[in-house]
Write a protein that holds these residues in place. Structure first.
Motif, PDB file in Angstrom:
ATOM      1  N   ASP A   6      -3.007 -25.284 -20.049  1.00 33.08           N
ATOM      2  CA  ASP A   6      -4.098 -26.107 -19.666  1.00 33.08           C
ATOM      3  C   ASP A   6      -3.923 -26.863 -18.613  1.00 33.08           C
ATOM      4  N   SER A   7      -4.689 -26.200 -17.559  1.00 33.52           N
ATOM      5  CA  SER A   7      -4.908 -26.769 -16.118  1.00 33.52           C
ATOM      6  C   SER A   7      -6.222 -27.457 -15.887  1.00 33.52           C
ATOM      7  N   ALA A   8      -6.953 -27.448 -16.867  1.00 33.08           N
ATOM      8  CA  ALA A   8      -8.151 -28.214 -16.491  1.00 33.08           C
ATOM      9  C   ALA A   8      -8.097 -29.670 -16.005  1.00 33.08           C
ATOM     10  N   PRO A   9      -7.242 -30.426 -16.721  1.00 40.01           N
ATOM     11  CA  PRO A   9      -7.244 -31.804 -16.048  1.00 40.01           C
ATOM     12  C   PRO A   9      -6.922 -32.136 -14.570  1.00 40.01           C
ATOM     13  N   ASP A  10      -6.061 -31.157 -14.091  1.00 38.59           N
ATOM     14  CA  ASP A  10      -5.797 -31.151 -12.689  1.00 38.59           C
ATOM     15  C   ASP A  10      -6.875 -30.696 -12.034  1.00 38.59           C
ATOM     16  N   LEU A  11      -7.551 -29.719 -12.259  1.00 42.60           N
ATOM     17  CA  LEU A  11      -8.763 -29.068 -11.575  1.00 42.60           C
ATOM     18  C   LEU A  11      -9.925 -30.082 -11.643  1.00 42.60           C
ATOM     19  N   ALA A  50     -15.515 -24.930   4.048  1.00 40.62           N
ATOM     20  CA  ALA A  50     -14.828 -26.096   4.183  1.00 40.62           C
ATOM     21  C   ALA A  50     -14.369 -26.988   3.113  1.00 40.62           C
ATOM     22  N   LEU A  51     -15.573 -26.911   2.217  1.00 41.80           N
ATOM     23  CA  LEU A  51     -15.310 -27.874   1.005  1.00 41.80           C
ATOM     24  C   LEU A  51     -14.319 -27.137   0.002  1.00 41.80           C
ATOM     25  N   ARG A  52     -14.300 -25.876  -0.042  1.00 40.80           N
ATOM     26  CA  ARG A  52     -13.371 -25.118  -0.817  1.00 40.80           C
ATOM     27  C   ARG A  52     -11.919 -25.338  -0.355  1.00 40.80           C
ATOM     28  N   GLU A  53     -11.869 -25.546   0.895  1.00 41.47           N
ATOM     29  CA  GLU A  53     -10.441 -25.573   1.418  1.00 41.47           C
ATOM     30  C   GLU A  53     -10.079 -27.073   1.289  1.00 41.47           C
ATOM     31  N   GLU A  54     -11.138 -28.077   1.366  1.00 45.08           N
ATOM     32  CA  GLU A  54     -10.386 -29.211   0.849  1.00 45.08           C
ATOM     33  C   GLU A  54     -10.286 -29.295  -0.557  1.00 45.08           C
ATOM     34  N   PHE A  55     -11.150 -28.870  -1.376  1.00 47.19           N
ATOM     35  CA  PHE A  55     -10.769 -28.894  -2.878  1.00 47.19           C
ATOM     36  C   PHE A  55      -9.264 -28.111  -3.126  1.00 47.19           C
ATOM     37  N   LEU A  56      -9.015 -26.955  -2.624  1.00 43.51           N
ATOM     38  CA  LEU A  56      -8.027 -26.193  -2.726  1.00 43.51           C
ATOM     39  C   LEU A  56      -6.680 -27.278  -2.391  1.00 43.51           C
ATOM     40  N   SER A  57      -6.835 -27.963  -1.078  1.00 39.95           N
ATOM     41  CA  SER A  57      -5.697 -28.670  -0.635  1.00 39.95           C
ATOM     42  C   SER A  57      -5.260 -29.953  -1.830  1.00 39.95           C
ATOM     43  N   ARG A  58      -6.666 -30.395  -2.144  1.00 40.57           N
ATOM     44  CA  ARG A  58      -6.377 -31.581  -3.025  1.00 40.57           C
ATOM     45  C   ARG A  58      -6.043 -31.021  -4.446  1.00 40.57           C
TER      46      ARG A  58
END
Length: 224
Positions: A21-26, A74-82
């Motif tokens: 269950d990875s939903a909480p962190d995503l 750019a937003l995808r990269e920010e999301f992935l880094s976060r």
């Protein structure tokens, strides 16, 4: 419940929504992006169904951004880094999956992981959850040139386990999992406890079986 074919020798699992269950962190990464923009957090339940769609799904919920938006990359990269910074804070193996994995091991049935999650996230995460010590194969979304619903990741996992694809069952919580499993010649099981997305209902995916809880898999495999 009618079981799977008796010649099934190995089990492959999707990762997010099936095994863990990875939903909480995503969802948390999505809300982190909202917080950085002065926006209030969204309820966890808003994010959960779209976890299977990865960064695209999370950005769609968090910021109403689509891949056609000029800022999407750019937003995808920010999301992935976060997400990478917090991906093991709340993520855990589904509690009901622990006895399933233990039973498979006790009966000498190898199991593996096939996910569309990139190795950049998959490998550290499964190490943190100590799944790497038990999995016979781990195939990420960029391990092969293709990702699900293409069958190649599943076929690669079968090769790594040294077991014929048609002697494997693939368990997943997304239509693409069923499509990939069928294309690979595997038996397919749809996991109703997962994220499921917002498309066709799970009963319309064409899986060989739909199960409501992980323990039902042991009944299908005649290991219960």
């Amino acid at each position: 419940m009618t079981g799977l074919r008796e010649d099934i020798r190995a089990v492959l699992f999707d990762l997010d929504g099936t095994l863990i269950d990875s939903a909480p962190d995503l969802a948390g990464a999505g809300n982190d992006m909202r917080k950085a923009r002065g926006l209030p957090p969204l309820p966890y339940e808003t994010f959960r169904p779209m976890v299977g769609a990865g960064a695209r799904g999370m950005l769609g919920i968090a910021l109403q951004i689509t891949p056609e938006d000029p800022d999407f990359i750019a937003l995808r990269e920010e999301f992935l880094s976060r997400y990478e910074a917090r991906m093991s804070q709340e993520t855990h193996v589904f509690e009901a999956m622990h006895p399933v994995l233990a039973t498979l091991q006790a009966h000498g049935v190898p199991w593996g992981i096939v996910t569309n999650k990139a190795e950049r996230f998959t490998l550290p995460l499964v190490r943190t959850l100590t799944l790497d010590e038990r999995a016979a194969a781990i195939v990420g979304g960029d391990t092969t040139p293709h990702s699900k619903p293409h069958p190649e990741p599943l076929l690669e996992a079968a090769r790594r386990m040294g077991i014929a694809a048609d002697a494997c069952v693939y368990v997943g919580d997304d239509l693409r999992d069923v499509q990939a499993g069928r294309a690979a010649g595997m038996a397919t099981v749809a996991a109703a406890w997962g994220y499921l997305g917002q498309g066709d209902p799970i009963g319309a995916w064409g899986a060989d079986h739909v199960i409501e809880s992980p323990g039902e898999l042991l009944n299908l495999l005649r290991l219960a």
